[in-house]
Design an enzyme around this catalytic site. Sequence first.
Site, PDB file in Angstrom:
ATOM      1  N   SER A 188       0.865  -1.099   0.175  1.00 16.76           N
ATOM      2  CA  SER A 188      -0.054  -0.022   0.029  1.00 16.76           C
ATOM      3  C   SER A 188       0.829   1.170  -0.189  1.00 16.76           C
ATOM      4  CB  SER A 188      -0.855  -0.066   1.272  1.00 16.76           C
ATOM      5  OG  SER A 188      -1.593  -1.181   1.266  1.00 16.76           O
ATOM      6  N   HIS A 190      -8.556  -6.846 -11.075  1.00 14.21           N
ATOM      7  CA  HIS A 190      -7.112  -7.025 -10.931  1.00 14.21           C
ATOM      8  C   HIS A 190      -6.638  -7.118 -12.327  1.00 14.21           C
ATOM      9  CE1 HIS A 190      -5.814  -7.498  -6.819  1.00 14.21           C
ATOM     10  NE2 HIS A 190      -6.805  -8.299  -6.664  1.00 14.21           N
ATOM     11  N   HIS A 229      -3.555 -10.864  -2.981  1.00 14.13           N
ATOM     12  CA  HIS A 229      -3.943 -11.240  -1.608  1.00 14.13           C
ATOM     13  C   HIS A 229      -4.706 -12.372  -1.271  1.00 14.13           C
ATOM     14  CE1 HIS A 229      -3.015  -6.835  -1.306  1.00 14.13           C
ATOM     15  NE2 HIS A 229      -2.360  -7.008  -0.213  1.00 14.13           N
ATOM     16  N   TYR A 269      -6.612 -12.925   1.307  1.00 13.18           N
ATOM     17  CA  TYR A 269      -7.852 -12.653   1.688  1.00 13.18           C
ATOM     18  C   TYR A 269      -8.675 -12.251   0.538  1.00 13.18           C
ATOM     19  CZ  TYR A 269      -6.578  -7.929   1.183  1.00 13.18           C
ATOM     20  OH  TYR A 269      -5.671  -6.532   0.783  1.00 13.18           O
ATOM     21  N   GLU A 270      -8.126 -12.234  -0.736  1.00  9.69           N
ATOM     22  CA  GLU A 270      -9.184 -11.930  -2.069  1.00  9.69           C
ATOM     23  C   GLU A 270      -9.652 -13.024  -2.476  1.00  9.69           C
ATOM     24  OE1 GLU A 270      -7.434  -8.356  -4.518  1.00  9.69           O
ATOM     25  OE2 GLU A 270      -5.825  -9.191  -3.503  1.00  9.69           O
ATOM     26  N   ALA A 312       2.246  -2.716   4.060  1.00 12.48           N
ATOM     27  CA  ALA A 312       1.639  -1.988   5.436  1.00 12.48           C
ATOM     28  C   ALA A 312       1.380  -2.796   6.501  1.00 12.48           C
ATOM     29  CB  ALA A 312       0.378  -1.304   5.009  1.00 12.48           C
ATOM     30  N   MET A 362      -1.218  -8.862   6.337  1.00 14.56           N
ATOM     31  CA  MET A 362      -2.175  -9.751   5.622  1.00 14.56           C
ATOM     32  C   MET A 362      -1.471 -10.049   4.271  1.00 14.56           C
ATOM     33  SD  MET A 362      -5.622  -7.959   6.099  1.00 14.56           S
ATOM     34  CE  MET A 362      -6.139  -6.925   7.564  1.00 14.56           C
ATOM     35  N   SER A 363      -0.133  -9.931   4.184  1.00 17.51           N
ATOM     36  CA  SER A 363       0.525 -10.263   3.017  1.00 17.51           C
ATOM     37  C   SER A 363       2.060 -10.899   3.072  1.00 17.51           C
ATOM     38  CB  SER A 363       0.649  -9.132   2.190  1.00 17.51           C
ATOM     39  OG  SER A 363       1.591  -8.256   2.590  1.00 17.51           O
ATOM     40  N   ASN A 372       0.038   2.039  11.532  1.00 14.70           N
ATOM     41  CA  ASN A 372      -1.163   2.167  12.842  1.00 14.70           C
ATOM     42  C   ASN A 372      -0.295   1.086  13.651  1.00 14.70           C
ATOM     43  OD1 ASN A 372      -2.285   0.178  10.822  1.00 14.70           O
ATOM     44  ND2 ASN A 372      -2.818  -0.667  12.628  1.00 14.70           N
ATOM     45  N   HIS A 418      -8.923   1.496   7.258  1.00 14.25           N
ATOM     46  CA  HIS A 418      -8.178   1.481   5.857  1.00 14.25           C
ATOM     47  C   HIS A 418      -7.722   3.090   5.762  1.00 14.25           C
ATOM     48  CE1 HIS A 418      -6.280   0.197   2.356  1.00 14.25           C
ATOM     49  NE2 HIS A 418      -7.186   0.830   1.592  1.00 14.25           N
TER      50      HIS A 418
HETATM   51  N1  HPA Z   1      -3.268  -5.240  10.837  1.00 16.66           N
HETATM   52  C1  HPA Z   1      -3.189  -6.149   9.700  1.00 16.66           C
HETATM   53  N2  HPA Z   1      -2.750  -5.580   8.562  1.00 16.66           N
HETATM   54  C2  HPA Z   1      -2.467  -4.488   8.481  1.00 16.66           C
HETATM   55  C3  HPA Z   1      -2.566  -3.441   9.564  1.00 16.66           C
HETATM   56  C4  HPA Z   1      -3.074  -3.959  10.988  1.00 16.66           C
HETATM   57  O1  HPA Z   1      -3.298  -3.382  11.870  1.00 16.66           O
HETATM   58  N3  HPA Z   1      -2.490  -2.359   9.091  1.00 16.66           N
HETATM   59  C5  HPA Z   1      -2.018  -2.369   7.902  1.00 16.66           C
HETATM   60  N4  HPA Z   1      -1.874  -3.652   7.514  1.00 16.66           N
END
Ligand code: HPA
Length: 272
Positions: A30, A61, A83, A85-86, A113, A211-212, A235, A247
Amino acid sequence: MKLAETISAAADYLLSHVQSRPTIGLVLGSGLGDFADTLENPVRVPYAQIPDFPQPTVAGHSGAFVFGRRCGREVVVLQGRLHYYEGFTQQALTLPIRVLAAMGVKTLVLTNAAGGVNLGFHAGCLMLISDHINYSGQNPLIGENLDAFGPRFPDVSDLYTARLRAAVKERAAQAGIPLEEGVYMMFSGPNYETPAEVRMARILGADAVGMSTVPEALAAGHSGMEVIGVSCITNMAAGVLPVKLSHQEVVETANRVHDDFHRLLETILAAI
Ligand code: HPA
């Protein structure tokens, strides 16, 4: 076609479009996708153009290989990360990584990220991945082993190689770019973790959650590539601070550190 044949046919097709073989691959998370726009003499080949290459089945995609020169290195950027999750299997989403290996790419740079689990971190810091915990419940190496790439039971004790991490840390320090280092733990997503999951992650030794990255690192390691991973801590993870995750915050932080991240990527390319 067998998977191994699909991979080598795609690699041959791609190499017929470029003058020189890339040695470094990049998968950008990201907020960093525009790094591909900074390549010199870019050549973009969409997945859809490669004969018999399996296309992402989830709408929206449009992946592509973007070849070019950067910092004196021949690189190829995988645009449009897939990903888990997709809905992709991890074997499917790492197919482009196998193609990189078949083209002769030796080093893979992965960025993402992530949420900060280590209480010493803050939103906006950058973390070099020293190791990972695969908590996704899946593995891209499940299924028939691709013997031409690597063994059935690969050793992953130095996946994010200590050699390259040392080189990157030295260059980053010289360039005055602050860089944390820690363990990345992959959750499947797409929901952010619960506060209890984040406490568990901390007890298990994670410094960041995301998540990646883990599937790509495993496929690359199995293929004999060295891996460098960098997380942008966008974050603090759920429950660390009394705020909800969004997000929007992830995107805003990634944009805020965009220039530092670009500089770090240049540093990494120079260190390889
Ligand atoms: N958790 C999982 N994936 C993320 C996060 C998070 O807090 N922030 C950015 N991608």
